[in-house]
Design a protein around this motif. Structure first.
Motif, mmCIF file in Angstrom:
data_model
loop_
_atom_site.group_PDB
_atom_site.id
_atom_site.type_symbol
_atom_site.label_atom_id
_atom_site.label_comp_id
_atom_site.label_asym_id
_atom_site.label_seq_id
_atom_site.Cartn_x
_atom_site.Cartn_y
_atom_site.Cartn_z
ATOM 1 N N ASN A 279 0.797 -1.229 0.000
ATOM 2 C CA ASN A 279 0.000 0.000 0.000
ATOM 3 C C ASN A 279 0.829 1.278 0.000
ATOM 4 O O ASN A 279 0.291 2.372 0.217
ATOM 5 N N LYS A 280 2.128 1.133 -0.246
ATOM 6 C CA LYS A 280 2.982 2.306 -0.398
ATOM 7 C C LYS A 280 3.259 2.555 -1.870
ATOM 8 O O LYS A 280 3.019 1.710 -2.726
ATOM 9 N N GLU A 281 3.794 3.732 -2.155
ATOM 10 C CA GLU A 281 4.159 4.066 -3.514
ATOM 11 C C GLU A 281 5.418 3.303 -3.925
ATOM 12 O O GLU A 281 6.306 3.060 -3.086
ATOM 13 N N ALA A 282 5.482 2.946 -5.192
ATOM 14 C CA ALA A 282 6.657 2.235 -5.714
ATOM 15 C C ALA A 282 7.735 3.252 -6.048
ATOM 16 O O ALA A 282 7.922 3.660 -7.196
ATOM 17 N N THR A 283 8.452 3.672 -4.999
ATOM 18 C CA THR A 283 9.493 4.685 -5.161
ATOM 19 C C THR A 283 10.844 4.132 -4.735
ATOM 20 O O THR A 283 10.934 3.179 -3.940
ATOM 21 N N GLU A 284 11.880 4.754 -5.219
ATOM 22 C CA GLU A 284 13.228 4.329 -4.866
ATOM 23 C C GLU A 284 13.469 4.446 -3.366
ATOM 24 O O GLU A 284 14.135 3.598 -2.765
ATOM 25 N N GLU A 285 12.919 5.469 -2.743
ATOM 26 C CA GLU A 285 13.097 5.650 -1.311
ATOM 27 C C GLU A 285 12.416 4.527 -0.517
ATOM 28 O O GLU A 285 12.983 3.984 0.434
ATOM 29 N N ASN A 286 11.218 4.150 -0.913
ATOM 30 C CA ASN A 286 10.551 3.045 -0.224
ATOM 31 C C ASN A 286 11.272 1.730 -0.451
ATOM 32 O O ASN A 286 11.340 0.880 0.451
ATOM 33 N N PHE A 287 11.822 1.534 -1.634
ATOM 34 C CA PHE A 287 12.607 0.329 -1.893
ATOM 35 C C PHE A 287 13.852 0.309 -1.026
ATOM 36 O O PHE A 287 14.263 -0.741 -0.522
ATOM 37 N N ARG A 288 14.471 1.484 -0.852
ATOM 38 C CA ARG A 288 15.662 1.565 0.000
ATOM 39 C C ARG A 288 15.307 1.195 1.443
ATOM 40 O O ARG A 288 16.045 0.449 2.096
ATOM 41 N N GLN A 289 14.179 1.703 1.927
ATOM 42 C CA GLN A 289 13.786 1.398 3.303
ATOM 43 C C GLN A 289 13.444 -0.080 3.470
ATOM 44 O O GLN A 289 13.755 -0.688 4.509
ATOM 45 N N ALA A 290 12.815 -0.663 2.466
ATOM 46 C CA ALA A 290 12.506 -2.098 2.530
ATOM 47 C C ALA A 290 13.781 -2.916 2.614
ATOM 48 O O ALA A 290 13.868 -3.898 3.381
ATOM 49 N N ALA A 291 14.788 -2.524 1.850
ATOM 50 C CA ALA A 291 16.076 -3.222 1.886
ATOM 51 C C ALA A 291 16.728 -3.067 3.255
ATOM 52 O O ALA A 291 17.320 -4.014 3.790
ATOM 53 N N GLU A 292 16.619 -1.897 3.841
ATOM 54 C CA GLU A 292 17.161 -1.671 5.186
ATOM 55 C C GLU A 292 16.487 -2.581 6.206
ATOM 56 O O GLU A 292 17.134 -3.148 7.091
ATOM 57 N N ILE A 293 15.174 -2.735 6.072
ATOM 58 C CA ILE A 293 14.428 -3.601 6.989
ATOM 59 C C ILE A 293 14.902 -5.045 6.876
ATOM 60 O O ILE A 293 15.102 -5.735 7.886
ATOM 61 N N ALA A 294 15.115 -5.519 5.646
ATOM 62 C CA ALA A 294 15.581 -6.896 5.448
ATOM 63 C C ALA A 294 16.970 -7.090 6.042
ATOM 64 O O ALA A 294 17.219 -8.059 6.789
ATOM 65 N N VAL A 295 17.867 -6.199 5.738
ATOM 66 C CA VAL A 295 19.264 -6.349 6.161
ATOM 67 C C VAL A 295 19.396 -6.244 7.686
ATOM 68 O O VAL A 295 20.301 -6.836 8.283
ATOM 69 N N ALA A 296 18.483 -5.533 8.333
ATOM 70 C CA ALA A 296 18.547 -5.388 9.788
ATOM 71 C C ALA A 296 18.411 -6.720 10.508
ATOM 72 O O ALA A 296 18.850 -6.856 11.663
ATOM 73 N N ASP A 297 17.834 -7.719 9.852
ATOM 74 C CA ASP A 297 17.599 -9.020 10.491
ATOM 75 C C ASP A 297 18.749 -10.006 10.330
ATOM 76 O O ASP A 297 18.730 -11.083 10.923
ATOM 77 N N ILE A 298 19.744 -9.684 9.518
ATOM 78 C CA ILE A 298 20.795 -10.661 9.236
ATOM 79 C C ILE A 298 21.971 -10.523 10.198
ATOM 80 O O ILE A 298 22.196 -9.461 10.785
ATOM 81 N N THR A 299 22.701 -11.619 10.369
ATOM 82 C CA THR A 299 23.908 -11.635 11.198
ATOM 83 C C THR A 299 25.008 -12.351 10.417
ATOM 84 O O THR A 299 25.181 -13.573 10.525
ATOM 85 N N PRO A 300 25.749 -11.615 9.606
ATOM 86 C CA PRO A 300 26.788 -12.253 8.783
ATOM 87 C C PRO A 300 27.891 -12.878 9.627
ATOM 88 O O PRO A 300 28.128 -12.497 10.783
ATOM 89 N N LEU A 301 28.594 -13.836 9.037
ATOM 90 C CA LEU A 301 29.757 -14.445 9.649
ATOM 91 C C LEU A 301 31.004 -13.661 9.243
ATOM 92 O O LEU A 301 30.943 -12.707 8.458
ATOM 93 N N GLU A 302 32.150 -14.060 9.758
ATOM 94 C CA GLU A 302 33.374 -13.288 9.542
ATOM 95 C C GLU A 302 33.713 -13.141 8.064
ATOM 96 O O GLU A 302 34.116 -12.053 7.623
ATOM 97 N N ASP A 303 33.548 -14.221 7.296
ATOM 98 C CA ASP A 303 33.971 -14.185 5.892
ATOM 99 C C ASP A 303 32.897 -13.705 4.927
ATOM 100 O O ASP A 303 33.168 -13.544 3.736
ATOM 101 N N ASN A 304 31.668 -13.497 5.404
ATOM 102 C CA ASN A 304 30.627 -13.073 4.462
ATOM 103 C C ASN A 304 29.933 -11.775 4.876
ATOM 104 O O ASN A 304 28.775 -11.534 4.526
ATOM 105 N N LYS A 305 30.668 -10.936 5.584
ATOM 106 C CA LYS A 305 30.104 -9.636 5.959
ATOM 107 C C LYS A 305 29.769 -8.798 4.737
ATOM 108 O O LYS A 305 28.900 -7.928 4.785
ATOM 109 N N PHE A 306 30.444 -9.071 3.637
ATOM 110 C CA PHE A 306 30.155 -8.355 2.394
ATOM 111 C C PHE A 306 28.729 -8.595 1.909
ATOM 112 O O PHE A 306 28.189 -7.822 1.099
ATOM 113 N N LYS A 307 28.100 -9.669 2.401
ATOM 114 C CA LYS A 307 26.747 -9.966 1.951
ATOM 115 C C LYS A 307 25.724 -8.937 2.443
ATOM 116 O O LYS A 307 24.660 -8.798 1.842
#
Length: 326
Positions: A279-307
């Protein structure tokens, strides 16, 4: 390779009758034969399903039904699939080589095992191969390993591209159990996280056969993308992959699907990011925030922090690509 009995039943009933603790089913064999050569799987009896299970595909108004013996190539190149479920077709064509896609079956694709190098190296401890022996990847080379949903018993990732699209499309897995009854499993529940039983990749009951995949009708055939980042463009497994699809009303997102490969022990749905975008607009800013939300849940290991930055950028780009893919 250990000697084994070979059976080729002509129907599902006869195939189920051959089930047993030391029996394994084979269809295309593109992964299982390698595992047998490396003595990771050593069945006493091998049951060939190529004549027993359907390879037919039907696409109707209410959805698609895909026989488990249909080859990956035939599925990806089916005109109805390319029209109504193009995300699935695109994901399949990003996986493996043409020769392997020609042999690999739809049902077998769901059951392929991790490509973690420690799983294939019999000289190294691996809880998936030898439960209780330890996970070499945790303190070893973890570049290709999981960033979410893992445990201290296993950090391996699921290798399939097709399965990432199927979890995004809310597919179901039809199975035939050993009592002859048909069951349906929601795709999102078919594969497992490692927990303390990493040797179990999925929730397929022992001795059961995958008979078909069903995909409900949806409106994700216009604005979609399957983005795969890998070390080389030809025949490499994903560092990160994104299955993204939008249902738009004007520029408003009515519905959205967002899933990833290369991040977990199973194909992963980014549910929080999906909820944010609805129900949000398909904008670059909303896509950026969605990506931030996803990445906030991950816990990379030592060798894959680049992910972490790779995943963030890939989600944003995949969603942006959905807007131009129409």
């Amino acid at each position: 390779m250990k000697p084994f009995e070979y059976h080729k039943p002509q129907n599902k009933k006869n195939a189920i009758e051959l089930a047993g603790k030391t029996t394994m089913y084979i269809s295309g064999g593109t992964n299982l034969v390698d595992l047998m050569k490396k003595h990771i799987h050593e069945p006493d009896k091998l049951v060939d399903l190529t004549e027993a299970v359907s390879s037919e595909i039907t696409v109707e108004k209410n959805g698609a039904r895909i026989g488990a013996m249909l080859s990956n190539t035939a599925l990806a190149e089916n005109e109805n699939i390319k029209t109504d479920y193009p995300l699935l077709s695109k994901a399949i064509l990003k996986g493996a080589s043409p020769q392997i896609r020609n042999m690999a079956s739809t049902g077998g694709n769901l059951l392929q095992r991790t490509r973690c190098p420690y799983f294939y190296d019999s000289t190294m401890p691996c809880n998936k191969r030898n439960p209780g022996s330890g996970c070499s990847a945790i303190k070893g080379f973890s570049r290709m390993s999981a960033v979410i949903g893992y445990s201290n018993h296993c950090v391996a990732v699921h290798p399939s591209d097709m399965c990432v699209a199927l979890v995004a499309l809310d597919a179901k897995v039809e199975i035939l159990n050993t009592t002859g009854e048909t069951e349906m499993i929601d795709f999102i529940n078919f594969h497992r996280l490692p927990g303390d039983t990493p040797q179990k990749d999925n929730n397929l009951p022992e001795g059961a056969i995958i008979t078909a995949i069903e995909i409900p009708q949806n409106s994700f055939n216009t604005n979609f993308e399957y983005l795969k980042i890998r070390d080389r463009e030809s025949y490499a497994f994903a560092l990160i992959s994104i299955a993204a699809a939008l249902e738009l009303s004007g520029n408003t997102i009515k519905d959205v699907r967002l899933a990833s490969g290369g991040v977990a022990h199973k194909p992963w749905r980014w549910n929080k990011a999906e909820s944010f975008l609805k129900n949000k607009e398909a904008t670059e800013e909303n896509f950026r925030q969605a990506a931030e939300i996803a990445v906030a849940d991950i816990t990379p290991l030592e060798d894959n922090k680049f992910k972490a930055p790779m995943l963030k950028g890939a989600i944003q780009q995949a969603l942006l690509n959905c807007l131009s893919n129409n």
